[in-house]
Design a protein around this motif. Structure first.
Motif, PDB file in Angstrom:
ATOM      1  N   ILE A 151       0.855  -1.331   0.009  1.00  0.00           N
ATOM      2  CA  ILE A 151       0.012   0.195  -0.147  1.00  0.00           C
ATOM      3  C   ILE A 151       0.828   1.229  -0.174  1.00  0.00           C
ATOM      4  N   THR A 152       1.899   1.186   0.823  1.00  0.00           N
ATOM      5  CA  THR A 152       2.628   2.529   0.843  1.00  0.00           C
ATOM      6  C   THR A 152       3.713   2.391  -0.542  1.00  0.00           C
ATOM      7  N   LYS A 153       4.054   1.322  -1.095  1.00  0.00           N
ATOM      8  CA  LYS A 153       4.589   1.825  -2.526  1.00  0.00           C
ATOM      9  C   LYS A 153       3.740   2.288  -3.513  1.00  0.00           C
ATOM     10  N   TYR A 154       2.528   1.626  -3.335  1.00  0.00           N
ATOM     11  CA  TYR A 154       1.664   1.823  -4.341  1.00  0.00           C
ATOM     12  C   TYR A 154       1.038   3.283  -4.303  1.00  0.00           C
ATOM     13  N   THR A 155       1.077   3.822  -3.093  1.00  0.00           N
ATOM     14  CA  THR A 155       0.475   5.247  -2.581  1.00  0.00           C
ATOM     15  C   THR A 155       1.608   6.168  -3.204  1.00  0.00           C
ATOM     16  N   ALA A 156       2.533   5.787  -3.031  1.00  0.00           N
ATOM     17  CA  ALA A 156       3.909   6.586  -3.352  1.00  0.00           C
ATOM     18  C   ALA A 156       4.085   6.561  -4.947  1.00  0.00           C
ATOM     19  N   SER A 157       3.565   5.642  -5.687  1.00  0.00           N
ATOM     20  CA  SER A 157       3.638   5.888  -7.000  1.00  0.00           C
ATOM     21  C   SER A 157       2.622   6.559  -7.718  1.00  0.00           C
ATOM     22  N   ARG A 158       1.528   6.814  -7.028  1.00  0.00           N
ATOM     23  CA  ARG A 158       0.589   7.609  -7.369  1.00  0.00           C
ATOM     24  C   ARG A 158       0.704   9.142  -7.235  1.00  0.00           C
ATOM     25  N   GLY A 159       1.785   9.531  -6.544  1.00  0.00           N
ATOM     26  CA  GLY A 159       2.096  10.785  -6.292  1.00  0.00           C
ATOM     27  C   GLY A 159       1.299  11.195  -5.318  1.00  0.00           C
ATOM     28  N   LYS A 160       0.601  10.488  -4.415  1.00  0.00           N
ATOM     29  CA  LYS A 160      -0.393  10.949  -3.267  1.00  0.00           C
ATOM     30  C   LYS A 160       0.119  10.316  -1.929  1.00  0.00           C
ATOM     31  N   LEU A 161       0.085  11.443  -1.084  1.00  0.00           N
ATOM     32  CA  LEU A 161       0.443  10.691   0.297  1.00  0.00           C
ATOM     33  C   LEU A 161      -0.611  10.506   1.384  1.00  0.00           C
ATOM     34  N   ASP A 162      -1.881  10.600   0.951  1.00  0.00           N
ATOM     35  CA  ASP A 162      -3.055  10.336   1.718  1.00  0.00           C
ATOM     36  C   ASP A 162      -3.769   9.118   1.207  1.00  0.00           C
ATOM     37  N   ASN A 163      -3.406   8.012   1.831  1.00  0.00           N
ATOM     38  CA  ASN A 163      -3.826   6.679   1.280  1.00  0.00           C
ATOM     39  C   ASN A 163      -5.095   6.266   2.151  1.00  0.00           C
ATOM     40  N   THR A 164      -5.990   7.094   2.400  1.00  0.00           N
ATOM     41  CA  THR A 164      -7.168   6.641   3.243  1.00  0.00           C
ATOM     42  C   THR A 164      -8.006   6.044   1.805  1.00  0.00           C
ATOM     43  N   TYR A 165      -8.087   6.359   0.602  1.00  0.00           N
ATOM     44  CA  TYR A 165      -8.773   5.714  -0.381  1.00  0.00           C
ATOM     45  C   TYR A 165      -7.754   4.966  -1.252  1.00  0.00           C
ATOM     46  N   ILE A 166      -7.751   3.710  -1.259  1.00  0.00           N
ATOM     47  CA  ILE A 166      -6.875   2.980  -2.455  1.00  0.00           C
ATOM     48  C   ILE A 166      -7.434   2.803  -3.407  1.00  0.00           C
ATOM     49  N   CYS A 167      -8.865   3.127  -3.687  1.00  0.00           N
ATOM     50  CA  CYS A 167      -9.266   3.423  -4.932  1.00  0.00           C
ATOM     51  C   CYS A 167     -10.454   4.429  -4.808  1.00  0.00           C
ATOM     52  N   HIS A 168     -10.463   5.420  -5.633  1.00  0.00           N
ATOM     53  CA  HIS A 168     -11.491   6.617  -5.633  1.00  0.00           C
ATOM     54  C   HIS A 168     -13.039   5.936  -6.398  1.00  0.00           C
ATOM     55  N   ALA A 169     -12.898   4.961  -7.266  1.00  0.00           N
ATOM     56  CA  ALA A 169     -13.997   4.597  -8.091  1.00  0.00           C
ATOM     57  C   ALA A 169     -15.368   4.352  -7.408  1.00  0.00           C
ATOM     58  N   PRO A 170     -15.408   3.635  -6.468  1.00  0.00           N
ATOM     59  CA  PRO A 170     -16.686   3.371  -5.860  1.00  0.00           C
ATOM     60  C   PRO A 170     -17.133   4.678  -5.074  1.00  0.00           C
ATOM     61  N   PHE A 171     -16.424   5.742  -4.780  1.00  0.00           N
ATOM     62  CA  PHE A 171     -16.625   6.962  -4.333  1.00  0.00           C
ATOM     63  C   PHE A 171     -16.893   8.340  -5.079  1.00  0.00           C
ATOM     64  N   SER A 172     -16.748   7.798  -6.431  1.00  0.00           N
ATOM     65  CA  SER A 172     -16.877   8.911  -7.547  1.00  0.00           C
ATOM     66  C   SER A 172     -16.973   8.377  -8.733  1.00  0.00           C
ATOM     67  N   ASN A 173     -17.281   7.243  -9.190  1.00  0.00           N
ATOM     68  CA  ASN A 173     -17.529   6.864 -10.520  1.00  0.00           C
ATOM     69  C   ASN A 173     -18.690   5.742 -10.547  1.00  0.00           C
ATOM     70  N   MET A 174     -19.546   6.144 -11.766  1.00  0.00           N
ATOM     71  CA  MET A 174     -20.538   5.109 -12.023  1.00  0.00           C
ATOM     72  C   MET A 174     -20.367   4.709 -13.600  1.00  0.00           C
ATOM     73  N   TYR A 175     -20.048   3.324 -13.707  1.00  0.00           N
ATOM     74  CA  TYR A 175     -19.944   3.000 -15.211  1.00  0.00           C
ATOM     75  C   TYR A 175     -21.165   1.912 -15.533  1.00  0.00           C
ATOM     76  N   PHE A 176     -21.891   2.444 -16.715  1.00  0.00           N
ATOM     77  CA  PHE A 176     -22.943   1.996 -17.246  1.00  0.00           C
ATOM     78  C   PHE A 176     -22.482   0.996 -18.232  1.00  0.00           C
TER      79      PHE A 176
END
Length: 486
Positions: free
Chosen positions: A29-54
């Motif tokens: 989780i630490t390495k992945y978060t660092a690769s994203r350029g983000k230091l808040d890893n509360t959300y490992i994925c934003h999709a369920p909190f931000s996206n709807m795919y029909f």
């Protein structure tokens, strides 16, 4: 500068004290978060909190990899889906870093340290708010091409000409477009995927809603590059439209072999049109490439091509059909491909444009991470094949039979763990019904010893394509258990 570095180090160390998830170590989780350029890893994925795919069937999920028992329109409204139980359950799982529920593809990429290919990254840019900040719409499968790696669900031409099936029933009616009015003002991005969006009437109706309610909304169109007409140009001038342009070869013969019904020269003219449009209007353009068995050697040239035009590139993974998929090649062949691609060096002359470093990193990930993982998986598959044992007892035969089906599914369907489990369970349940029906007539009949020599692919395809009555009739003809299904 020193203070900033110390702050960064302390924040990274703080990650190690955060909880890990099932089958997901805190270090990953630490390495992945660092690769994203983000230091808040509360959300490992934003999709369920931000996206709807029909998708084309009306099903809705946070991303295209999570269509497992999804909610659907028209069974539920857009509002009921977004604020409903299934979305909420997945959100709670991901807050605990639990990707085993429906996110096994991203989990597998994380475990393999293939951070670039983690689909969750695509949703990092979307803010988390009460309403979705992004929607992705496969509003219909209308398409003029019959690409060899595509399916009838995403191409009306394939469904009609290759599959010989009737047209899909479109679930998206005028009420759906009306319901979007509640959501469009809150969106930050709206994406349209295949078929070919510029051939779908409903797409232009949604454009009209956007023009009225949120005219600056970022719209991303995934296009096969064959459609540039007056109507398309009119909406390009009105709205904030960005382009994902599909191009699978820079060689006319190979391109037209892959993109059946397309004409290379015309598509390249359209590429130049969209490139000019995006540059003059400060829009983004990304080239979407599908590495396959007949074009893999062109991947270095694609990097030079996108760097020349200063646009992004993205490599999609072709899971099926097997005969076009690179991941399913024998280990010896994968080794040859890897060795050839890994020796490519991009010189200064190949690195024009501000996006060149990013594009080269995408290439390096394809070769040095994805190809390596495929090679490792191929070696494991071949090892399992060599270690198959002789079957003597009915109980052994059942284990052998079920493992053969599992191996077939896990080898030939390069999808998420949950999707594979669901697919396997459906086949085993159907088989169990057949066995139970046969044993009603002949308790001593040894079903699994009888079918153990049937190739797993043949058995699976028969189960998938035929009814229980048909299967039992066929079984009766071949092995005479005198069975009928009541």
């Amino acid at each position: 500068m020193k203070a900033a570095i110390l702050k960064l180090a302390n924040q990274i160390l703080a990650f190690r004290n955060k909880p890990s998830g099932p089958e997901l170590a805190g270090e990953v989780i630490t390495k992945y978060t660092a690769s994203r350029g983000k230091l808040d890893n509360t959300y490992i994925c934003h999709a369920p909190f931000s996206n709807m795919y029909f998708n084309v069937h009306g099903d809705c999920a946070p991303c295209w990899l999570t269509f497992i028992d999804p909610d659907s329109y028209k069974d539920k409204s857009i509002r009921e889906i977004w604020f409903g139980e299934k979305y909420q359950t997945l959100r709670q799982k991901l807050l605990k870093y639990d990707l085993t529920f429906r996110c096994s593809v991203c989990l597998k990429n994380l475990q393999g340290e293939n951070y670039t290919s983690v689909l969750a990254r695509a949703y990092d840019v979307n803010p988390i708010q009460e309403y979705p900040s992004m929607m992705e719409l496969e509003i219909a499968n209308t398409c003029n091409l019959e690409c060899v790696m595509c399916i009838g669900e995403l191409s009306s031409s394939i469904r009609k000409n290759r599959d010989k099936l009737p047209a899909l029933k479109n679930p998206y009616d005028e009420k759906f477009i009306e319901q979007l009015e509640e959501f469009i003002p809150h969106l930050k991005e709206l994406r349209f995927n295949g078929g070919e969006p510029f051939l779908i009437n409903a797409v232009f109706k949604i454009f009209e809603k956007v023009e009225k309610l949120n005219p600056k909304l970022k719209i991303v169109i995934a296009t096969n590059g064959t459609v540039v007409n007056y109507k398309v140009k009119e909406w390009l001038a009105k709205l904030n439209i960005h382009i994902n342009f599909s191009l699978d070869s820079l060689t006319p013969e190979i391109y037209e072999e892959i993109r059946v019904n397309a004409h290379f020269d015309r598509v390249m003219e359209n590429f130049l049109f969209f490139h000019k449009y995006t540059k003059e209007n400060n829009r983004t353009m990304c080239l979407m490439v599908n590495p396959m068995r007949n074009n893999w050697h062109e991947m270095p040239e694609f990097i030079r091509f996108v760097n020349k035009y200063n646009i992004n590139i993205w490599f999609n993974t072709i899971h099926r059909p097997i005969e076009w998929s690179i991941w399913a090649l024998p280990s010896e062949e994968l080794t040859r491909l890897y060795q050839q691609l890994s020796t490519v060096v991009f010189g200064k002359e190949d690195r024009g444009g501000s996006l060149s470093a990013y594009n080269v990193s995408i290439y390096n990930n394809l070769v040095n991470v994805q190809f390596k993982n495929w090679l490792h998986e191929a070696i494991e598959r071949e090892e399992r094949e060599r270690n198959k044992t002789v079957v003597e007892l009915e109980s052994d035969a059942q284990v052998f039979f079920e493992n053969s089906l599992k191996d077939y599914i896990y080898t030939n369907f390069n999808e998420g763990e949950e999707q594979k489990k669901h697919r396997l369970q459906q086949v085993l349940d159907k088989t169990a019904t057949i066995v139970a029906t046969i044993k009603q007539k002949d308790e001593a009949f040894e079903f699994y010893k009888t079918v153990k020599e049937v190739p797993a692919d043949v058995f699976y395809n028969q189960l998938e394509s035929r009814s229980l009555n048909d299967l039992l009739t066929e079984f009766d003809k071949r092995f005479h258990p005198t069975t009928t299904l009541n």
